[in-house]
Every structure is written in structure tokens, then in C-alpha cells.
Design a protein around this motif. Sequence first.
Motif, PDB file in Angstrom:
ATOM      1  N   ARG A 209       3.316 -42.267 -17.083  1.00 31.77           N
ATOM      2  CA  ARG A 209       2.194 -42.486 -17.979  1.00 31.77           C
ATOM      3  C   ARG A 209       1.728 -41.154 -18.555  1.00 31.77           C
TER       4      ARG A 209
ATOM      5  N   GLU B  19      -8.691 -41.465 -19.514  1.00 34.87           N
ATOM      6  CA  GLU B  19      -7.390 -42.086 -19.241  1.00 34.87           C
ATOM      7  C   GLU B  19      -6.827 -41.580 -17.920  1.00 34.87           C
TER       8      GLU B  19
ATOM      9  N   SER C  32      -8.560 -43.388 -15.131  1.00 34.59           N
ATOM     10  CA  SER C  32      -8.107 -44.778 -15.017  1.00 34.59           C
ATOM     11  C   SER C  32      -6.747 -44.871 -14.328  1.00 34.59           C
ATOM     12  N   ILE C  33      -5.829 -43.986 -14.702  1.00 36.56           N
ATOM     13  CA  ILE C  33      -4.490 -44.005 -14.105  1.00 36.56           C
ATOM     14  C   ILE C  33      -4.558 -43.659 -12.625  1.00 36.56           C
TER      15      ILE C  33
ATOM     16  N   LEU D 169      -7.067 -44.048 -10.514  1.00 38.48           N
ATOM     17  CA  LEU D 169      -7.648 -45.169  -9.773  1.00 38.48           C
ATOM     18  C   LEU D 169      -6.628 -46.301  -9.596  1.00 38.48           C
ATOM     19  N   GLU D 170      -5.877 -46.593 -10.663  1.00 40.24           N
ATOM     20  CA  GLU D 170      -4.876 -47.666 -10.605  1.00 40.24           C
ATOM     21  C   GLU D 170      -3.786 -47.339  -9.596  1.00 40.24           C
ATOM     22  N   TRP D 171      -3.267 -46.107  -9.655  1.00 33.29           N
ATOM     23  CA  TRP D 171      -2.170 -45.738  -8.761  1.00 33.29           C
ATOM     24  C   TRP D 171      -2.652 -45.564  -7.322  1.00 33.29           C
TER      25      TRP D 171
ATOM     26  N   SER E 131      -5.088 -47.273  -5.920  1.00 35.70           N
ATOM     27  CA  SER E 131      -5.251 -48.636  -5.418  1.00 35.70           C
ATOM     28  C   SER E 131      -3.894 -49.219  -5.018  1.00 35.70           C
ATOM     29  N   GLU E 132      -2.880 -48.965  -5.834  1.00 35.32           N
ATOM     30  CA  GLU E 132      -1.539 -49.458  -5.515  1.00 35.32           C
ATOM     31  C   GLU E 132      -1.009 -48.788  -4.251  1.00 35.32           C
TER      32      GLU E 132
END
Length: 439
Positions: free
Chosen positions: A381, A388, A391-392, A394-396, A398-399
Motif C-alpha cells: 500500500r 492514510e 488507517s493502514i 490500524l488495519e494491518w 488489527s489483522e
Amino acid sequence: MEQKRVLVVSFFFPPRPGVASLRLRGLAKYLPEFGWEPVILTAKLPGQPDPRFNVVETPYPGDVGELLLRNLRWLGIRGYRDKAGVFRVDEPIRTPLSRTLVDTVKRATRTFIFPDNQKAWYPYAVAAGRSLLAHEKFHAIISSFGPPTSHLIARTLKVESGLPWIADFRDLWTQDPYYGYYYFASPLRKFFDRRLERKTLEEADALITVSEPYAEKLRFLHKEKAVEVITNGFDPEEVALESEPLTTDMSFLYSGSLYGGMRDPTPFFYVLSELISEGHIYASDVTVTFYGSDHGWLIPHIRKLKLQDVVRLLPSVPRAEVLAKQRQAQVLLLLDWKDPREEGIYTGKLFEYLAAKRPILAFGGKGGVIAKLLQETGAGRYARSPQELRSILLEWYSEYKREGKVVYRGKWEVVEEYSHRKMARRFSQLLDALNERHS
């Protein structure tokens, strides 16, 4: 099927240090798979070349700037060659006067030595090239820029032999986004440089460069020439046949130089520190590791943001070791430059990361060709803003907490198009077409 032979004129070739050598190594390694035997014509190398390759080394008296610096010994300046064969000024004994003079000599030679610092290679390379073409059968010539002298050598050999000639541009000549010389001399220098570029490439049968923005610039200046895009790439043999065990923590890794701060990881530090202080990410889960030798300027930022237990600055390690570390990391950091002139440039690190098959997090600029490649391949990404980036992360994260890893989503059939094997195939297709046209 009998292989055709191509003479490849390049100042850079392993073990001469520099990312420029990697493109030529890939070409030499994989062109034979597509019916072309490359013979590499290069200046005397700082070590033994790989015996698998047909390498012809010529004498080389040295860079012009280096020769001038050697003659400043009476000012207390000493020079030496390091283990990689690079000439360096002996820092410990430099005085303020000698430091100023060394910097002045470096800038002046870059400005006033025409066409480049490697011009002393020209007569030796032309003589060796003439001998090869007279005694052996060749079907084409490729020359690799820079320095410009490589193209001047190839032009002479093309005119004398009539063989089809491909001029390859890893970087641009007078259209280089960072073209600039010593003070008042720059406009005058560019005038003569541009004349030389046009005159030299009049004889080329095709031009190649590494990105579409660069190709557009070449087409504008050389309107009558065919210009093809063949990107740099990674060696497919460096791709792990089996995946490495990933680190158990949420690990981010960067390997390589930061170029005096022009590649700046501090926006990442600020966002990460903010997420930790807000409780969205646990510091105990995260490590950020930098391998390299010019990262000391990051220490004040790390302390200011209280990331001493998260960020590690480690020295450079051998290439094989750093490749293994890349395959083990959860995320690979790719630092772009803010300068809009960088939008047409793929960093060499990008292709190395593609071979690691780990998610790439890129940031620092507007995106350009890097963002497009990451989107096309699914290999990572690109964050164009702190929002941005947040956001990335936090997303990664969480994963990672859910799956125990950040999932790699690269589409290998697309990623593979950026390998040295595919690069060599595209060169061979152009060589075949030119050879058929000239036969």
C-alpha cells in the motif's frame, strides 16, 4: 538454435558497487535463455567478475575527479580505495581548508569535465570493442547509461560496424530531474550536453528506459526514435522457494541508505507514536528495525517520541542476511521522496522487496509509479498522507492481532513480470526485431 551475440557496453557491472550494476547482472544472467549471448565490455573492475559471464575488462586510469584529488596531497589531503574499490578521501586528517577544497574540486570536476568523470575510459573501450567486433561475430550492441561515455563508445562502434544499437537509460541524461551543475555554469553546460546527447543518439536504433514518465521525456527530445519501457527488476533466484518463519511481533523493516534524510521515516514515527499513546497499538507488540550506516540523525526523533524501546538502528549486514530478514518481517518499509521529480522513479529497493513476498508500506511522496505498481501487483500500500498512514497501520495491526501475521496479498503472476528474467525477455524481443530488420 544458434545463439546470437550482443556486445553490452557498461561502466557498471558486478562487483563494481552500486544499484546500477544489478540491471546489467540480470541482463547477463538471463539473456541466454532467449537466444542471445551477452559479452560485457567494461572498465577494470574492483574484483573478479562472476565466471559464468563473458566479461571483457579494459584498462581504466580512473575518474578524472579522483585523479585531481590525488594531486592535492600537498594540502594534507590523502585518498584511498576501500574494499569495494571506491575512492575515498581520508576523513580523519582533513582540515577545514582541505575539506572546502575537496568539495570545490568535486563540484568543479562534475561541472567542467565533459562529458563525465569516466571519459578516460573511452579510448580503451573503443579499442577493445573494435578488436572484438573485428575478430568475433556479433549481431547487436547495447549500451547502458550512465555515464554518458558508455553511449559515446557504443555510437563509435555502431558507426564503424553498422550493427543495430540499443541505448539503455537507467537514468536520463540532460532530462535528469536532478540535472544541475556548478553555479553559473549549469545553463551553458546543459546547452552543450543536450547537443551532444542529440548527436550521439542520432545513430541509435532504439532507446530503452525504466519508466513511462522517463519514456515520455525521451520521446519529446528524440522525436524520431522508438522508445520502449523496460523496468528494473529482481532476480527470481533470490525469491524464497519456501517462506521464512515470520517474526512473532508486528515487525517493520527498512534496509538501506536514507540519503542524508531525503528518505524520511519520521512521519511514520509520529503516526506510530500517536497510535501507541492513544492505546490503539501496544508498544510491546511492535519493533521497527533499520539496517544501514547513515541513520544516526533519527536518534533525536526517536527519543522525542519515546520510541526507544520500539525502534532499533542496526549496522549494515551482508546481502544474504538482509534478504532473509526481509522475508521474516511482517511489513517492509519503502521510503519515497517528497520531491515531485521522483514520481517517475522506481527505487531499486522496491524490486528487492518484491522478491521477499512481504507486504510493502510505502510513503513520503505523492505516489507516482511506485503507488501504481503496488496497486497493480497487490504487493503493498502507498500512504500519501498521515491520515492514510494511520488507517493502514490500524488495519494491518488489527489483522496481525487476529491472524498472528499481516497477510501478503501480492499477485505473483503480476509481480513476476518485474523479474530480471522478464526484463531480459523484453530486451531479447527488441533485439530480435532490430536484428531481423538489419539482416
